[in-house]
Design an enzyme around this catalytic site. Structure first.
Site, PDB file in Angstrom:
ATOM      1  N   ASP A  77       9.679  17.301  66.170  1.00  0.00           N
ATOM      2  CA  ASP A  77      11.054  17.275  65.641  1.00  0.00           C
ATOM      3  C   ASP A  77      11.258  16.536  64.316  1.00  0.00           C
ATOM      4  OD1 ASP A  77      11.225  18.405  68.131  1.00  0.00           O
ATOM      5  OD2 ASP A  77      12.758  17.071  68.910  1.00  0.00           O
ATOM      6  N   LYS A 100      12.669  24.041  71.335  1.00  0.00           N
ATOM      7  CA  LYS A 100      13.133  23.470  72.601  1.00  0.00           C
ATOM      8  C   LYS A 100      14.603  23.098  72.502  1.00  0.00           C
ATOM      9  CE  LYS A 100      11.881  18.843  71.311  1.00  0.00           C
ATOM     10  NZ  LYS A 100      13.289  18.406  71.293  1.00  0.00           N
ATOM     11  N   CYS A 123      12.391  12.277  72.250  1.00  0.00           N
ATOM     12  CA  CYS A 123      11.519  13.445  72.381  1.00  0.00           C
ATOM     13  C   CYS A 123      10.040  13.091  72.342  1.00  0.00           C
ATOM     14  CB  CYS A 123      11.896  14.488  71.345  1.00  0.00           C
ATOM     15  SG  CYS A 123      13.493  15.228  71.756  1.00  0.00           S
TER      16      CYS A 123
END
Ligand code: VGL
Ligand code: ZN
Length: 193
Positions: free
Chosen positions: A11, A97, A141
């Site tokens: 990310d 995701k 994450c």
């Protein structure tokens, strides 16, 4: 790095970097070390994965719909793009995701490639045994992806100069790193691997 190693960059998107909708303090400091790591993995012929938070506009993950976050990384938005200076080599597998409207899906292991193959399936198909992980955010994450990787039996190394955290509560990121280590992760800098 061993022959069965792969790199997962979690990310590193505009919204998690300074100026973004959910900026991680100094989030962009991971860009340079992770770009260097990516070059080394690809140079060694090892697989590269990059996950992205990829939310619909309406999701229970966002404050307005019962979640805890301001809107961020909405599919197709500029904020959802990878940081422009992140060097993702050709062949990098993108894992999306957070696409389900009813789940936070912090872990990249809850995400999938464009054709629907999960990250776990992709790693297994390539015979990956050791996953190196960096990215954003340490306390969400990255933490969640690392714990899932360990649960699935992978050896995991967290790249300490390649992660940065939200720290909603001061110390969250340090505690997350301790938790990952207790669960079996190793810590190393990019230059040490
Ligand atoms: C993340 C908060 C909300 C992350 C994603 O990528 O760590 N954090 N959504
Ligand atoms: Zn999110």
């Amino acid at each position: 790095m061993e022959r069965d190693s792969a790199l997962l960059i979690v990310d590193v998107q505009n919204d998690f970097c300074p100026g973004g909708a959910l900026a991680v303090p100094e989030g962009d400091r991971v860009v340079e070390p992770l770009s260097r790591a990516a070059e080394r993995f690809v140079g060694a012929g090892l697989p590269m994965f990059a996950s992205r938070d990829w939310h619909p506009a309406v999701t229970g993950h966002f404050k307005d719909y019962g979640g805890m976050w301001p809107p961020h990384c909405v599919q197709g938005s500029r904020g959802a793009e990878f940081h422009p200076a992140l060097g993702l080599p050709p062949g990098t597998v993108i894992i999306s995701k957070g696409t389900a409207p009813d789940s936070d899906s912090y872990s990249a292991f809850e995400g999938s490639r464009e054709d629907g193959a999960t990250l776990g399936a992709c790693l297994a198909a390539l015979g990956v045994g050791h996953l190196y992980v960096g990215g954003l955010a340490t306390d969400y994450c990255v933490r969640s992806s690392v714990l899932d990787a360990l649960k699935s039996g992978l050896k995991v190394t967290v790249l300490t100069d390649g992660v940065a955290g939200v720290d909603l509560k001061p110390g969250d990121s340090d505690r997350a790193l301790e938790e990952m280590v207790r669960a079996g992760a190793q810590l190393a800098t990019v230059d040490a691997i």
